[in-house]
Write an enzyme that holds these catalytic residues in place. Sequence first.
Site, PDB file in Angstrom:
ATOM      1  N   LYS A   1       4.584   8.616   8.987  1.00  0.00           N
ATOM      2  CA  LYS A   1       4.386   7.993  10.305  1.00  0.00           C
ATOM      3  C   LYS A   1       5.416   8.449  11.343  1.00  0.00           C
ATOM      4  CE  LYS A   1       1.265   4.669   8.490  1.00  0.00           C
ATOM      5  NZ  LYS A   1       1.218   3.907   7.262  1.00  0.00           N
TER       6      LYS A   1
ATOM      7  N   TYR B   1       0.857  -1.188   0.000  1.00  0.00           N
ATOM      8  CA  TYR B   1       0.000   0.000   0.000  1.00  0.00           C
ATOM      9  C   TYR B   1       0.888   1.231   0.000  1.00  0.00           C
ATOM     10  CZ  TYR B   1      -3.401   3.475   1.693  1.00  0.00           C
ATOM     11  OH  TYR B   1      -4.208   4.584   1.841  1.00  0.00           O
TER      12      TYR B   1
ATOM     13  N   ASP C   1       9.146   2.809  -0.438  1.00  0.00           N
ATOM     14  CA  ASP C   1       8.115   3.415   0.400  1.00  0.00           C
ATOM     15  C   ASP C   1       8.404   2.998   1.829  1.00  0.00           C
ATOM     16  OD1 ASP C   1       5.929   4.139   1.886  1.00  0.00           O
ATOM     17  OD2 ASP C   1       4.445   3.493   0.405  1.00  0.00           O
TER      18      ASP C   1
HETATM   19  C1  LIG Z   1       0.501   4.422   5.939  1.00  0.00           C
HETATM   20  C2  LIG Z   1       1.197   4.201   4.663  1.00  0.00           C
HETATM   21  C3  LIG Z   1       1.054   5.074   3.574  1.00  0.00           C
HETATM   22  C4  LIG Z   1       0.054   6.198   3.567  1.00  0.00           C
HETATM   23  O1  LIG Z   1       0.329   7.174   4.501  1.00  0.00           O
HETATM   24  P1  LIG Z   1      -0.856   8.165   4.935  1.00  0.00           P
HETATM   25  O2  LIG Z   1      -0.164   9.122   5.854  1.00  0.00           O
HETATM   26  O3  LIG Z   1      -1.891   7.329   5.587  1.00  0.00           O
HETATM   27  O4  LIG Z   1      -1.366   8.821   3.707  1.00  0.00           O
HETATM   28  C5  LIG Z   1       1.841   4.879   2.467  1.00  0.00           C
HETATM   29  N1  LIG Z   1       2.700   3.855   2.403  1.00  0.00           N
HETATM   30  C6  LIG Z   1       2.852   2.987   3.419  1.00  0.00           C
HETATM   31  C7  LIG Z   1       3.837   1.887   3.289  1.00  0.00           C
HETATM   32  C8  LIG Z   1       2.089   3.117   4.565  1.00  0.00           C
HETATM   33  O5  LIG Z   1       2.211   2.206   5.542  1.00  0.00           O
END
Ligand SMILES: *Cc1c(COP(=O)(O)O)cnc(C)c1O
Length: 426
Positions: free
Chosen positions: A266, A143, A238
């Site tokens: 995060k 994701y 990511d």
């Molecule tokens: C949480 C997450 C996102 C999205 O971040 P948001 O701040 O919720 O938009 C993107 N990539 C990864 C791997 C994530 O865990």
Amino acid sequence: MTSRNQQLFELSQKVIPGGVNSPVRAFKSVGGNPIFFQRGQGAHVWDVDGKSYIDYVGSWGPLILGHAHPEVVKTVQSTAQNGLTFGAPTEAELEIAELICELLPSIEQVRLVSSGTEAGMSAIRLARGYTGRSRIIKFEGCYHGHDDALLVKAGSGALTFGNPSSAGVPEETVGHTMVLKYNDLSGLEDAFKKYGNEIAAVIVEPVAGNMNLVAPKADFLASLRTLCTQHGSVLIFDEVMTGFRVGLGCAQGLYQVKPDLTTLGKVIGGGMPMAAFGGRRDIMQCLAPIGAVYQAGTLSGNPVAVAAGLATLKQIMATGFYEQLGDKTKQLVSGISAAANKNGISFSAQSIGGMFGFYFRKEIPASFEEVMECDKDSFNRFFHLMLNEGVYLAPSAFEAGFVSSAHSDVEINQTISAAEKIFSAW
Ligand SMILES: *Cc1c(COP(=O)(O)O)cnc(C)c1O
């Protein structure tokens, strides 16, 4: 008598779609009603009915120091007193940018944004602008936020471009996105053989944390690096979840693979809305105002968010921070595995740094398909029984869990005891 929680959920559903501001919060996957929280302190959260829980969600990753860490709260308060936002550069943005570049050698320049979604979306646009190519590769089960181009599921054939995984996303928007299997080297090689010189970017979670936890197989990340270099494609890690979660050097440090671009979120926001993307200087220089790739944000680099991020980064740079966090997470994982094994339950678990995965499956899964083989009903039952015992796990079998530095042996042992009680009566 209805609980306050029940009341709030009913009222919220009238004015907020599904009663929640992000879908996974709604408990759809595990059933039952979501819990409304009132406060958090350290490893604990309290709901609106006064029940307390040991928290292993940590707001889905940011809270590596636990809730309301005094240093973070203090910095946020003092920063807020001097103005919440300027829409102009501040010294703290320079400080956090320098720190990110220092901690991650792959990042020579970085830009701050407000969410992981924005970071991923911007990194893709930048990679396309830099290469002048359109096609991108992502992996099933990863994701990267809800950018249209990334809301895609695999097409019908092996090497076909994807289909939208959400209504409202035009087929043309994902028509350039190819979805491959995580940890599958041969699929990757085939894709590069066929489309190599058309691929702008490959985006990957270096440790997958959005299909429960799936570790990269040996060589998977290194092969990605080699193939992207050979074909002039931009490799995007990511690390929104793994960044400063699996170690101070993030997943790229742990696996010793250097991406061209990295997205962060995060943990670097310390619980405030902040994220970032950064990487090679020659690529980052393509961004406006110096380059032709447009990207902007009214609240980007928000002073209060940056302050929370900086305060968090300063704490996690303490000697031994990740050793302790990793040991505690291992202790949790082995305690719960032992409890399951003793009672003959088909269960496995693993951890990487401060993140963990529990699987109702005999062996640890290494692919999306294997994760799908986990017994979801057993997880859901376990989730609710743990909740009863005052342990808050992510309300879905397909999410990773998080331990914070505020979790002490006491909380870890209480959690293991709760699991022992549940599994012995399973
Ligand atoms: C949480 C997450 C996102 C999205 O971040 P948001 O701040 O919720 O938009 C993107 N990539 C990864 C791997 C994530 O865990």
